[in-house]
Design a protein around this motif. Structure first.
Motif, PDB file in Angstrom:
ATOM      1  N   ALA A 189       0.822  -1.135   0.042  1.00 37.55           N
ATOM      2  CA  ALA A 189       0.304   0.151  -0.747  1.00 37.55           C
ATOM      3  C   ALA A 189       1.152   1.275   0.255  1.00 37.55           C
ATOM      4  O   ALA A 189       0.975   2.456  -1.106  1.00 37.55           O
ATOM      5  CB  ALA A 189      -1.202  -0.034   0.968  1.00 37.55           C
ATOM      6  N   LYS A 190       2.320   1.549   0.478  1.00 36.28           N
ATOM      7  CA  LYS A 190       2.570   2.507   0.934  1.00 36.28           C
ATOM      8  C   LYS A 190       3.607   2.512  -0.945  1.00 36.28           C
ATOM      9  O   LYS A 190       3.754   3.375  -1.087  1.00 36.28           O
ATOM     10  CB  LYS A 190       3.711   2.270   2.181  1.00 36.28           C
ATOM     11  CG  LYS A 190       5.119   3.392   1.774  1.00 36.28           C
ATOM     12  CD  LYS A 190       5.235   2.608   3.565  1.00 36.28           C
ATOM     13  CE  LYS A 190       7.587   3.714   3.090  1.00 36.28           C
ATOM     14  NZ  LYS A 190       8.919   3.679   3.717  1.00 36.28           N
ATOM     15  N   VAL A 191       4.131   1.350  -1.234  1.00 34.80           N
ATOM     16  CA  VAL A 191       4.891   1.403  -2.648  1.00 34.80           C
ATOM     17  C   VAL A 191       3.477   1.955  -3.142  1.00 34.80           C
ATOM     18  O   VAL A 191       4.381   3.185  -4.344  1.00 34.80           O
ATOM     19  CB  VAL A 191       5.456  -0.068  -2.275  1.00 34.80           C
ATOM     20  CG1 VAL A 191       6.113   0.659  -3.881  1.00 34.80           C
ATOM     21  CG2 VAL A 191       6.048  -0.322  -1.448  1.00 34.80           C
ATOM     22  N   VAL A 192       2.704   1.419  -3.293  1.00 30.46           N
ATOM     23  CA  VAL A 192       2.105   1.698  -4.635  1.00 30.46           C
ATOM     24  C   VAL A 192       1.055   3.648  -4.121  1.00 30.46           C
ATOM     25  O   VAL A 192      -0.040   4.341  -5.493  1.00 30.46           O
ATOM     26  CB  VAL A 192       0.692   1.132  -4.639  1.00 30.46           C
ATOM     27  CG1 VAL A 192       1.597  -0.123  -5.413  1.00 30.46           C
ATOM     28  CG2 VAL A 192      -0.230   0.924  -3.653  1.00 30.46           C
ATOM     29  N   GLY A 193       1.059   3.866  -3.069  1.00 34.82           N
ATOM     30  CA  GLY A 193       0.706   5.013  -2.777  1.00 34.82           C
ATOM     31  C   GLY A 193      -0.925   5.521  -2.655  1.00 34.82           C
ATOM     32  O   GLY A 193      -1.839   6.205  -2.185  1.00 34.82           O
ATOM     33  N   TYR A 194      -1.503   3.908  -1.539  1.00 32.38           N
ATOM     34  CA  TYR A 194      -2.674   3.899  -1.717  1.00 32.38           C
ATOM     35  C   TYR A 194      -2.448   4.206   0.320  1.00 32.38           C
ATOM     36  O   TYR A 194      -2.530   4.152   0.620  1.00 32.38           O
ATOM     37  CB  TYR A 194      -3.061   1.928  -1.801  1.00 32.38           C
ATOM     38  CG  TYR A 194      -4.656   2.241  -1.119  1.00 32.38           C
ATOM     39  CD1 TYR A 194      -5.549   2.273  -1.427  1.00 32.38           C
ATOM     40  CD2 TYR A 194      -4.786   1.137   0.204  1.00 32.38           C
ATOM     41  CE1 TYR A 194      -7.174   1.840  -1.279  1.00 32.38           C
ATOM     42  CE2 TYR A 194      -6.028   0.794   0.629  1.00 32.38           C
ATOM     43  CZ  TYR A 194      -7.180   1.606   0.247  1.00 32.38           C
ATOM     44  OH  TYR A 194      -7.883   1.419   0.585  1.00 32.38           O
ATOM     45  N   GLU A 195      -3.674   4.764   0.448  1.00 29.39           N
ATOM     46  CA  GLU A 195      -4.191   5.570   1.917  1.00 29.39           C
ATOM     47  C   GLU A 195      -5.276   4.936   2.538  1.00 29.39           C
ATOM     48  O   GLU A 195      -5.555   5.775   3.349  1.00 29.39           O
ATOM     49  CB  GLU A 195      -4.141   6.967   2.080  1.00 29.39           C
ATOM     50  CG  GLU A 195      -2.555   7.846   1.215  1.00 29.39           C
ATOM     51  CD  GLU A 195      -2.223   8.903   0.907  1.00 29.39           C
ATOM     52  OE1 GLU A 195      -3.280   9.825   1.157  1.00 29.39           O
ATOM     53  OE2 GLU A 195      -1.527   9.309   1.104  1.00 29.39           O
ATOM     54  N   GLY A 196      -6.257   4.258   1.399  1.00 31.87           N
ATOM     55  CA  GLY A 196      -6.874   3.799   2.585  1.00 31.87           C
ATOM     56  C   GLY A 196      -7.267   3.301   3.247  1.00 31.87           C
ATOM     57  O   GLY A 196      -6.229   2.734   3.611  1.00 31.87           O
ATOM     58  N   ALA A 197      -8.315   1.788   3.421  1.00 34.04           N
ATOM     59  CA  ALA A 197      -8.520   1.512   4.640  1.00 34.04           C
ATOM     60  C   ALA A 197      -8.538   0.200   4.122  1.00 34.04           C
ATOM     61  O   ALA A 197      -8.856  -0.440   2.926  1.00 34.04           O
ATOM     62  CB  ALA A 197      -9.579   1.524   5.915  1.00 34.04           C
ATOM     63  N   THR A 198      -7.843  -0.765   5.302  1.00 31.06           N
ATOM     64  CA  THR A 198      -7.425  -2.431   4.576  1.00 31.06           C
ATOM     65  C   THR A 198      -8.036  -3.429   6.000  1.00 31.06           C
ATOM     66  O   THR A 198      -8.109  -3.517   6.801  1.00 31.06           O
ATOM     67  CB  THR A 198      -6.473  -3.233   4.453  1.00 31.06           C
ATOM     68  OG1 THR A 198      -5.349  -2.224   3.845  1.00 31.06           O
ATOM     69  CG2 THR A 198      -6.362  -4.304   4.763  1.00 31.06           C
ATOM     70  N   GLU A 199      -9.220  -3.964   4.967  1.00 31.66           N
ATOM     71  CA  GLU A 199     -10.125  -4.968   5.888  1.00 31.66           C
ATOM     72  C   GLU A 199     -10.038  -6.233   5.502  1.00 31.66           C
ATOM     73  O   GLU A 199      -9.457  -6.726   3.922  1.00 31.66           O
ATOM     74  CB  GLU A 199     -11.925  -4.793   4.913  1.00 31.66           C
ATOM     75  CG  GLU A 199     -12.279  -3.125   5.083  1.00 31.66           C
ATOM     76  CD  GLU A 199     -13.291  -2.826   4.890  1.00 31.66           C
ATOM     77  OE1 GLU A 199     -14.202  -3.881   4.476  1.00 31.66           O
ATOM     78  OE2 GLU A 199     -14.439  -2.112   5.314  1.00 31.66           O
ATOM     79  N   TRP A 200     -10.196  -7.980   6.200  1.00 30.47           N
ATOM     80  CA  TRP A 200      -9.861  -8.907   6.330  1.00 30.47           C
ATOM     81  C   TRP A 200     -11.285  -9.540   5.921  1.00 30.47           C
ATOM     82  O   TRP A 200     -11.867  -9.708   7.014  1.00 30.47           O
ATOM     83  CB  TRP A 200      -8.617  -9.623   7.078  1.00 30.47           C
ATOM     84  CG  TRP A 200      -7.185  -8.219   6.446  1.00 30.47           C
ATOM     85  CD1 TRP A 200      -7.327  -7.055   7.472  1.00 30.47           C
ATOM     86  CD2 TRP A 200      -6.626  -8.788   6.256  1.00 30.47           C
ATOM     87  NE1 TRP A 200      -6.078  -6.584   7.090  1.00 30.47           N
ATOM     88  CE2 TRP A 200      -5.180  -7.524   6.098  1.00 30.47           C
ATOM     89  CE3 TRP A 200      -6.162 -10.111   4.927  1.00 30.47           C
ATOM     90  CZ2 TRP A 200      -4.513  -8.001   5.581  1.00 30.47           C
ATOM     91  CZ3 TRP A 200      -5.166  -9.809   4.785  1.00 30.47           C
ATOM     92  CH2 TRP A 200      -3.875  -8.581   5.088  1.00 30.47           C
ATOM     93  N   ASP A 201     -11.535 -10.450   5.296  1.00 32.91           N
ATOM     94  CA  ASP A 201     -12.195 -11.066   5.091  1.00 32.91           C
ATOM     95  C   ASP A 201     -11.993 -12.895   5.908  1.00 32.91           C
ATOM     96  O   ASP A 201     -11.584 -13.559   4.469  1.00 32.91           O
ATOM     97  CB  ASP A 201     -12.465 -12.106   3.130  1.00 32.91           C
ATOM     98  CG  ASP A 201     -13.838 -12.716   3.110  1.00 32.91           C
ATOM     99  OD1 ASP A 201     -14.672 -13.259   4.185  1.00 32.91           O
ATOM    100  OD2 ASP A 201     -14.127 -12.456   2.162  1.00 32.91           O
ATOM    101  N   THR A 202     -12.258 -12.993   6.966  1.00 28.31           N
ATOM    102  CA  THR A 202     -11.855 -13.862   7.647  1.00 28.31           C
ATOM    103  C   THR A 202     -12.884 -15.679   7.724  1.00 28.31           C
ATOM    104  O   THR A 202     -12.063 -16.809   8.036  1.00 28.31           O
ATOM    105  CB  THR A 202     -11.660 -14.059   9.357  1.00 28.31           C
ATOM    106  OG1 THR A 202     -13.414 -13.578   9.500  1.00 28.31           O
ATOM    107  CG2 THR A 202     -11.567 -12.026   9.245  1.00 28.31           C
ATOM    108  N   THR A 203     -13.406 -15.427   6.244  1.00 26.40           N
ATOM    109  CA  THR A 203     -14.181 -16.739   5.898  1.00 26.40           C
ATOM    110  C   THR A 203     -13.724 -17.459   4.617  1.00 26.40           C
ATOM    111  O   THR A 203     -13.502 -18.659   4.755  1.00 26.40           O
ATOM    112  CB  THR A 203     -15.320 -16.612   5.157  1.00 26.40           C
ATOM    113  OG1 THR A 203     -15.251 -15.289   3.967  1.00 26.40           O
ATOM    114  CG2 THR A 203     -16.585 -15.704   6.762  1.00 26.40           C
TER     115      THR A 203
END
Length: 326
Positions: free
Chosen positions: A266-280
């Motif tokens: 995310a840092k390298v590509v310049g993404y600044e949004g949230a990250t969610e995880w699909d635990t299913t």
């Protein structure tokens, strides 16, 4: 290894003018090996795309060896994919890889190939192998179910190499890389491994201005990543300096969580949004870190840092995104 039929097979610098066949030369590993060999001065490299030579076709494979008469071979050709692909098409991963490697190795035996390096995968080791995973952990426990068919094919390849050593005295070797990444990787949504999948996902999110990205699993599994250029350098080093029946682990000797690798991408590509995880969704093996002591004893260690490797890979991905697989 001592001389066989009057030929001294002691590892030494390879002849840069000899015919060198790289099976799978357009893939992630094969293309990196091709670049490394060119850089090292090899002048007679041979490669065929799958459309030019179907290695699943035994007669065609044997005819190719008879025509080109290579002295050295790297067997990097394989059907590969991530968790989804392996889980969905286990028959394909087992059958295709068995046929590819059996045909190439048998043809190489018939033509007395001097040095051959077979490339496998760290998924050959038991799911709950003691960490870091030593080479002698092979066949000591159950495999990870999501890629057991692919793993069994690669284990068969290791035994094929060991058998060629025992029966014919050939100084052939096997290398088992950790998770690889770099130019010419598969970035498709369905067929990619975790790192290229994350690069594509986060790059698209950064470009579209998405506010969130969802990844599979919990993000807690630990993985080791090696840049394909480092892997290629290790392969040439092993061919020139190592001779032994045991497969050699190739990695960095350190790992990170999937969450940490996602944050770095995310840092390298310049993404600044949230990250969610699909635990299913499945996590796969909880940890897979290789013991690289044998590789270090052979005189090689990785040189490319993870962040530097990711920057190179993201740059390549962006330069080539318009014509990538998938």
């Amino acid at each position: 290894m001592t001389a066989v039929d009057g030929v001294d097979y002691t590892p030494r610098p390879l002849d840069r003018e000899a015919t060198f066949y790289v099976a799978g030369h357009r893939g992630l590993v094969g293309s990196a090996i091709w670049r490394r060999l060119e850089k090292s001065g090899f002048t007679n490299l041979v490669g065929r795309s799958s459309s030019e030579l179907d290695l699943k076709d035994r007669d065609a494979t044997f005819a190719f060896f008879a025509e080109t008469k290579p002295r050295y071979v790297v067997l990097a050709a394989a059907k590969v994919g991530g968790i989804m692909a392996n889980s969905t098409y286990p028959v394909d991963f087992l059958s295709d890889n068995l046929r590819i490697q059996t045909n190439v190795i048998d043809a190489a035996i018939e033509h007395g190939i001097e040095r051959l390096l077979f490339l496998g995968s760290s998924c050959i080791y038991p799911k709950f192998a003691e960490q870091p995973i030593r080479e002698d952990s092979l066949l000591t426990g159950h495999l990870e179910p999501t890629n057991d068919a692919y793993a069994i094919a690669k284990i068969a390849g290791i035994l094929h190499i060991q058998s060629a050593r025992r029966q014919y005295g050939l100084p052939w070797i096997s290398a088992m890389p950790t998770n690889l990444y770099g130019p010419n990787d598969n970035f498709s949504p369905q067929g990619s491994h975790v790192l290229p999948a994350l690069i594509r996902r986060y790059d698209q999110a950064a470009r579209s201005g998405a506010t969130s990205v969802t990844n599979w699993g919990t993000g807690t599994p630990r993985r080791e990543f090696l840049h394909s250029d480092d892997m290629a350098d290790a392969c040439l080093h092993l061919m020139e300096h190592y001779d032994g029946p045991a497969q050699v682990n190739v990695g960095t000797g350190s790992d990170v969580t999937i969450k940490e690798i996602a944050e770095t991408i995310a840092k390298v590509v310049g993404y600044e949004g949230a990250t969610e995880w699909d635990t299913t969704k499945p996590d796969g093996t909880p940890q897979k870190l290789l013991d690289v002591s044998q590789l270090a004893d052979a005189g090689w260690t990785a040189q490319i840092s993870l962040e530097e490797g990711l920057r190179r890979t993201v740059d390549w991905y962006r330069d080539n995104a318009d014509h990538l697989r998938g």
